[in-house]
Scaffold this active site. Structure first.
Site, PDB file in Angstrom:
ATOM      1  N   HIS A   2      -6.427  -4.604  31.539  1.00  9.63           N
ATOM      2  CA  HIS A   2      -6.776  -5.855  31.039  1.00  9.63           C
ATOM      3  C   HIS A   2      -7.150  -5.467  29.770  1.00  9.63           C
ATOM      4  CE1 HIS A   2      -8.822  -9.276  30.307  1.00  9.63           C
ATOM      5  NE2 HIS A   2      -9.345  -9.093  29.439  1.00  9.63           N
ATOM      6  N   ASP A  48      -6.736  -6.300  25.516  1.00  7.66           N
ATOM      7  CA  ASP A  48      -6.633  -7.576  24.909  1.00  7.66           C
ATOM      8  C   ASP A  48      -6.034  -7.999  23.240  1.00  7.66           C
ATOM      9  OD1 ASP A  48      -8.510 -10.217  26.088  1.00  7.66           O
ATOM     10  OD2 ASP A  48     -10.127  -8.170  26.515  1.00  7.66           O
ATOM     11  N   GLU A  55      -7.142 -14.984  31.341  1.00  4.21           N
ATOM     12  CA  GLU A  55      -8.216 -15.216  31.007  1.00  4.21           C
ATOM     13  C   GLU A  55      -9.548 -16.048  31.064  1.00  4.21           C
ATOM     14  OE1 GLU A  55     -11.214 -11.275  29.650  1.00  4.21           O
ATOM     15  OE2 GLU A  55      -9.908 -11.686  28.159  1.00  4.21           O
ATOM     16  N   HIS A  99     -14.836 -17.740  32.446  1.00  6.65           N
ATOM     17  CA  HIS A  99     -14.547 -16.435  31.851  1.00  6.65           C
ATOM     18  C   HIS A  99     -16.388 -16.600  31.134  1.00  6.65           C
ATOM     19  CE1 HIS A  99     -15.173 -14.545  27.368  1.00  6.65           C
ATOM     20  NE2 HIS A  99     -14.245 -13.597  28.517  1.00  6.65           N
ATOM     21  N   HIS A 134     -16.078 -11.555  35.759  1.00  3.64           N
ATOM     22  CA  HIS A 134     -16.632 -12.579  35.073  1.00  3.64           C
ATOM     23  C   HIS A 134     -17.039 -13.808  36.164  1.00  3.64           C
ATOM     24  CE1 HIS A 134     -16.021 -12.103  30.735  1.00  3.64           C
ATOM     25  NE2 HIS A 134     -14.287 -11.026  31.082  1.00  3.64           N
ATOM     26  N   HIS A 169     -11.567  -5.943  34.885  1.00  2.00           N
ATOM     27  CA  HIS A 169     -12.202  -4.970  34.474  1.00  2.00           C
ATOM     28  C   HIS A 169     -13.396  -5.514  34.844  1.00  2.00           C
ATOM     29  CE1 HIS A 169     -12.058  -8.970  32.634  1.00  2.00           C
ATOM     30  NE2 HIS A 169     -12.887  -8.627  30.989  1.00  2.00           N
ATOM     31  N   ASP A 229     -10.373  -2.689  28.562  1.00  2.00           N
ATOM     32  CA  ASP A 229     -11.364  -3.566  28.131  1.00  2.00           C
ATOM     33  C   ASP A 229     -10.175  -3.832  26.827  1.00  2.00           C
ATOM     34  OD1 ASP A 229     -11.494  -6.085  27.770  1.00  2.00           O
ATOM     35  OD2 ASP A 229     -13.798  -6.145  28.526  1.00  2.00           O
TER      36      ASP A 229
END
Length: 444
Positions: free
Chosen positions: A39, A41, A142, A169, A215, A236, A305
């Site tokens: 993961h 972003d 995600e 999420h 999540h 993650h 992450d």
């Protein structure tokens, strides 16, 4: 005193030499086995910093992010699941459109930097990119809100290259509960998973899409681990017993992930590493050690992450620092086999298993009942996704009552599904008429 100084210098030299040996060994292992991170972003940073106008930046020189090409090379990052993320505020609004734009960003990054990034959709692609010294670039969506409760959207995302979906999420969807339910900040709306949510799990199995449980609430974790015939991932998340955040994975779930032959990819966010604002590389290694002790080295991976968090540990400031963490694991006595498993062998195994399913194709026509039967044979080595092509896509939409909102039309739903909402609307109109009528009479 002189002898003390000499002894300290000798000890210091020994420690430095030992550290160098571990770092050199780490780099050697990373040349032999691809480091796969679950993961990152960076695509969201492209949105935040440049509104997705990629010509405004150069990934070779970009310094505002945890990730750029020189850092990727220094970190020996061989494969990355890039997150196609949009905030929960987009739910019931423009989540699908915004998510497609993030998927587009990953495609365009690979097009702009073809010497360094290679678009990938399979376990074979990861190995192919590794041989070419490129970073395999995969996509994970995600947040289940990104599909707007539409299996058609899920299937189209798969066709665009998406290979995992994080079921929630930090908000509930109309079919799954998120991790904040376990903190008391959110209320359960689906008792974990609704019936539609369970069908979505089956559809992801059919497609060959990785199910990501980062999540989600603990109840969702357990339900999916029972339902899915393929291994699952936590892209993650870290160990709950080391840092008691509900974003992390409890020991009993770690053991179930091991039985399912899935993977937990350790998160580097300070708040999930130490449950404090500060953390260091050693604290992250503690999570690796704990997961290995509880459930075995076969379920561990890296899920940094990066570029999705505001705080990262000292010693793991950006993606260039992976070799230092690998060296720390070696210092702690991890074997070459265990390190290689965590680097990429575990994820490759999980990915291949998701691309596989049992050979019991003769009962595929009885999808729901057979799903539970097939579960007990899911460890057999047969192509899951390819075998499941005999199963037709699940086509029943989520009940309109579960998703009705001012931004959603009711096209395609039979009249009886809308009867309740139409009656409710009629009552509201009647009450409004009476109210207005009374107001008008008072004027006279």
């Amino acid at each position: 005193m002189i002898w003390c100084v000499i002894l300290l210098n000798v000890l210091s030299g020994f420690i430095i030499c030992s550290a160098d040996i571990n770092k050199e060994k780490a780099l050697r292992l990373m040349r032999e086995t691809p480091l796969i991170d679950g993961h990152n972003d960076l695509p969201w940073q492209m949105r935040q910093l440049f509104n997705n106008e990629l010509e405004k930046m150069d990934l070779n020189t970009l310094e505002k992010t945890h990730t750029n090409i020189p850092k990727i090379k220094a970190g020996r990052l061989s494969a990355q699941f890039w997150a196609a993320y949009v905030p929960c505020e987009s739910q019931y609004k423009d989540a699908v459109m915004k998510t497609v734009e993030q998927i587009d960003v990953v495609h365009r990054l690979c097009h702009l930097y073809p010497n360094d990034l290679m678009f990938a959709t399979s376990s074979d692609d990861i190995l192919s990119a590794f041989k070419q010294n490129k970073t395999a670039s995969l996509i994970g969506v995600e947040g289940g809100h990104s599909i707007d409760s539409s299996l058609g959207t899920l299937r189209m995302f798969y066709n665009l290259g998406v290979r995992y979906l994080t079921l929630t999420h930090s908000c509930n969807t109309p079919w799954a509960d998120n991790w904040l339910v376990d903190t008391g900040k959110d209320t359960s709306e689906n008792n974990g998973l609704s019936d539609f949510g369970k069908e979505l799990i089956r559809e992801m199995n059919r497609l060959g899409m990785l199910i990501d449980l980062a999540h989600v609430s603990e109840k969702v974790m357990n339900l999916v681990l029972e339902l899915s015939i393929a291994p699952v991932i936590f892209s993650h998340s870290s160990a709950y017993e080391v840092c008691k955040s509900k974003r992390n994975v409890p020991d009993d779930v770690l053991k179930k992930v091991a039985l399912k032959k899935g993977i937990v990819m350790v998160n580097f966010y300070n708040d999930y590493v130490t449950c404090q604002k500060t953390a260091n590389l050693s604290n992250v290694a503690d999570h690796f050690d704990h997961i290995k002790k509880v459930a075995g080295h076969e379920i561990i991976g890296f899920g940094g992450d990066y570029d999705g968090v505001s705080r990262v540990p000292e010693g793991l400031e950006d993606v260039s620092k992976y070799p230092d963490l690998v060296a720390e694991l070696l210092r702690r006595g991890w074997t070459d086999t265990e390190v290689k498993a965590a680097l990429g062998d575990n994820l490759l195994r999980v990915f291949r298993e998701v691309e596989k399913v049992s050979m019991l194709t003769s009962c595929f026509s009885i999808t729901k009942h057979c799903h539970y039967f097939i579960h007990y044979f899911s460890l057999l080595i047969f192509e899951v996704r390819d075998s499941m092509t005999a199963i037709k896509p699940y086509e029943v939409p989520i009940p309109y009552a579960d998703v009705v909102n001012p931004c959603r039309t009711m096209y395609g739903y039979p009249p009886q599904d809308n009867a309740g909402s139409m009656i409710s609307l009629g009552l509201h109109l009647l009450l409004l008429t009476l109210l207005l009528h009374g107001t008008i009479l008072q004027l006279f």
